[in-house]
Design a protein around this motif. Structure first.
Motif, short mmCIF file in Angstrom:
data_model
loop_
_atom_site.label_atom_id
_atom_site.label_comp_id
_atom_site.label_asym_id
_atom_site.label_seq_id
_atom_site.Cartn_x
_atom_site.Cartn_y
_atom_site.Cartn_z
N ALA A 104 -31.25 21.90 88.68
CA ALA A 104 -30.09 20.51 88.24
C ALA A 104 -30.46 19.97 89.75
O ALA A 104 -30.85 18.69 90.36
CB ALA A 104 -29.73 20.73 87.73
N VAL A 105 -30.14 21.13 90.87
CA VAL A 105 -29.48 20.16 92.10
C VAL A 105 -30.80 20.15 92.95
O VAL A 105 -31.10 19.54 93.81
CB VAL A 105 -28.67 21.97 93.42
CG1 VAL A 105 -29.03 21.55 94.71
CG2 VAL A 105 -27.11 21.59 92.79
N ALA A 106 -31.63 21.24 92.64
CA ALA A 106 -33.18 21.26 93.09
C ALA A 106 -33.41 19.44 93.02
O ALA A 106 -34.12 18.84 93.84
CB ALA A 106 -34.24 21.90 93.11
N ALA A 107 -33.72 18.98 91.88
CA ALA A 107 -33.98 17.61 91.69
C ALA A 107 -33.45 16.92 92.21
O ALA A 107 -34.12 15.67 92.42
CB ALA A 107 -33.89 17.97 90.18
N LEU A 108 -32.10 17.03 92.18
CA LEU A 108 -31.35 15.63 92.47
C LEU A 108 -31.89 15.84 94.49
O LEU A 108 -31.69 14.87 95.02
CB LEU A 108 -29.47 16.55 92.40
CG LEU A 108 -28.70 15.93 91.07
CD1 LEU A 108 -28.12 16.05 91.01
CD2 LEU A 108 -29.84 14.42 90.36
N VAL A 118 -31.50 17.20 84.29
CA VAL A 118 -31.43 18.44 83.57
C VAL A 118 -32.48 18.51 82.96
O VAL A 118 -32.68 20.27 82.39
CB VAL A 118 -30.51 17.19 82.26
CG1 VAL A 118 -30.32 17.60 81.14
CG2 VAL A 118 -30.16 17.02 82.41
N VAL A 119 -33.62 18.05 82.88
CA VAL A 119 -34.94 18.98 82.58
C VAL A 119 -35.72 20.00 83.96
O VAL A 119 -35.81 21.40 83.00
CB VAL A 119 -36.41 17.81 82.24
CG1 VAL A 119 -38.15 18.36 82.44
CG2 VAL A 119 -36.11 16.94 81.85
N PRO A 166 -32.98 18.84 71.32
CA PRO A 166 -32.53 17.46 70.78
C PRO A 166 -31.84 16.31 72.38
O PRO A 166 -32.48 15.49 72.56
CB PRO A 166 -31.51 17.55 69.92
CG PRO A 166 -31.73 19.36 69.52
CD PRO A 166 -32.10 20.49 70.35
N ILE A 167 -30.27 17.09 73.15
CA ILE A 167 -30.47 15.94 74.18
C ILE A 167 -31.71 15.53 75.40
O ILE A 167 -31.62 14.60 75.49
CB ILE A 167 -29.65 17.59 74.80
CG1 ILE A 167 -28.23 17.58 73.73
CG2 ILE A 167 -29.24 16.40 76.06
CD1 ILE A 167 -26.79 18.91 75.12
#
Length: 416
Positions: A104-108, A118-119, A166-167
């Motif tokens: 998550a941190v890397a994507a941001l 999230v992915v 599902p999320i």
């Protein structure tokens, strides 16, 4: 003409996969990276793009995911699942914190936004059950004391997918908070209902499915799995999770017979799934994300080792077993590709698919190596840091520590 071209293309794909599997077996490593490379070579921007068989390969890939999860579910009974949830959930929480957060941190940091974060958190979080099971078998560690700890973490990750998928599906579809909450509630309700039925009525389901005729058993189990997976997907639950819960509901001789019958089909369609993901990734898009993929792989390999070490220590496993548990969990594979594939289909971030492909390629190659060498490397580093002991004649004999005794009891010969 189109039919002939389809047969030629699909036949070439299957033949190529068989040859690549032989090559991987000869050198004792997972064939997954070779399947991904084959997809890259013959997909968009590759050496020889294919077109006639693409639609069939897409369907085969979806079946591959369903069979992977069905076979994984067959490894556990519903009671085992409930027991793992009660005793090992702290390890699952540590696993999530140490391995999902870096993604998550890397994507941001790359400016991809919260949905991509999230992915990518899911991509870096989930270990590859298929690769890990094969590695443990190849290394002869199925009976080791740390193996139940490894399996518990894998089961908790698979259960977490029943909530996570599902999320992520709702987020990728861009639905609102209310609709997303309703989707999650339905998903949890369906998963909980199927799990309840599996616990209370698993024997009745197994008795209904059971047959002495392998042909009838194959048709009933495969048909039931595809039916439940389709209904689950229609209810906004992952088809893969539906298949996993079907596997859990089956037990005893039915589970053993199904495993034997479906293993070749699972291997075939799982290979098609990895090829399909490679087909939809342009090789030219990988070099720009290679450095981030390497950095992310290095960080999350370390966090997975830390996860396994902590979980094994909590279970009372000796130091050697702790390092073995950590090193075994490093490989990522099928789930990471499934999650990234959902994002690629939704088109949220063009670089996410190539990054996930490069990331999985790196860790699916490194994973078997860390499983084999993490413990001896840790022992070597420890011996380098520990000052040499005085001569035995100059000091009284000392009893072994409880941890050393555990390790000797587990592996008297001192093997890795």
């Amino acid at each position: 003409m189109h039919s002939a071209l389809f047969l030629i293309e699909f036949g070439a794909i299957i033949l190529g996969l068989g040859l690549l599997g032989r090559l991987a077996g000869r050198f004792h490593f997972s064939p997954i990276p070779l399947y991904l490379l084959a997809g890259l070579a013959f997909g968009t921007g590759g050496l020889l793009p294919m077109g006639a068989s693409e639609e069939f390969v897409a369907i085969g890939a979806e079946i591959g995911v369903i069979l992977l999860l069905l076979m994984l579910g067959l490894e556990y009974t519903a009671s085992d699942l409930v027991s793992n949830l009660k005793t090992q959930y702290p390890a699952g929480l540590v696993d999530f914190a140490l391995n999902a957060v870096p993604g998550a941190v890397a994507a941001l940091l790359m400016g991809w936004g919260p949905v991509a974060a999230v992915v990518l958190a899911g991509v870096t979080w989930i270990s590859s059950s298929g690769v890990i099971a094969k590695v443990m078998g190849d290394l002869g560690r199925v009976g080791n004391r740390e193996t139940p700890v490894i399996l518990s973490i894998l089961v908790l990750e698979d259960l977490a997918m029943a909530v996570y998928l599902p999320i992520i599906t709702a987020l990728l579809a861009g639905v609102g908070l209310a609709a997303g909450s309703a989707t999650l509630a339905i998903a949890l309700g369906v998963a909980g209902a199927v799990l309840f039925v599996a616990v209370r009525y698993g024997r009745l389901i197994s008795r209904f499915v059971s047959s002495d005729d392998p042909e009838k058993l194959l048709l009933v189990v495969l048909g039931l799995t595809l039916l439940v997976a389709g209904v689950a997907q229609q209810l906004q639950v992952s088809a893969a999770v539906g298949a996993f819960l079907v596997g859990i509901a089956l037990s005893g001789e039915v589970a053993e017979g199904t495993h034997t019958l479906l293993s070749p089909l699972r291997d075939l369609f799982a290979a098609v799934f990895f090829v399909f993901f490679g087909l939809h990734t342009d090789p030219a898009s990988i070099p720009p994300v290679l450095l981030p993929a390497l950095a992310l792989a290095a960080v999350t390999a370390g966090t997975k080792i830390a996860t396994g070490y902590w979980a094994a220590k909590r279970a009372g496993i000796g130091v050697k077993g702790r390092w073995r548990a950590g090193g075994t969990l490093v490989a990522r594979g099928e789930f990471s590709i499934v999650i990234a594939g959902l994002a690629v289909t939704a088109g949220i971030e063009p670089a996410l698919g190539p990054l996930a492909t490069a990331y999985v390629l790196i860790l699916v190659v490194i994973g078997p190596l860390t499983a084999r060498y993490t413990e001896p490397v840790a022992a070597w580093i420890g011996s380098r840091r520990t000052p040499p002991r005085p001569a035995l004649s100059a000091m009284p004999s000392q009893p072994e520590s409880p941890e050393d005794l555990k390790d000797h009891a587990q592996d008297p010969a001192g093997r890795a």
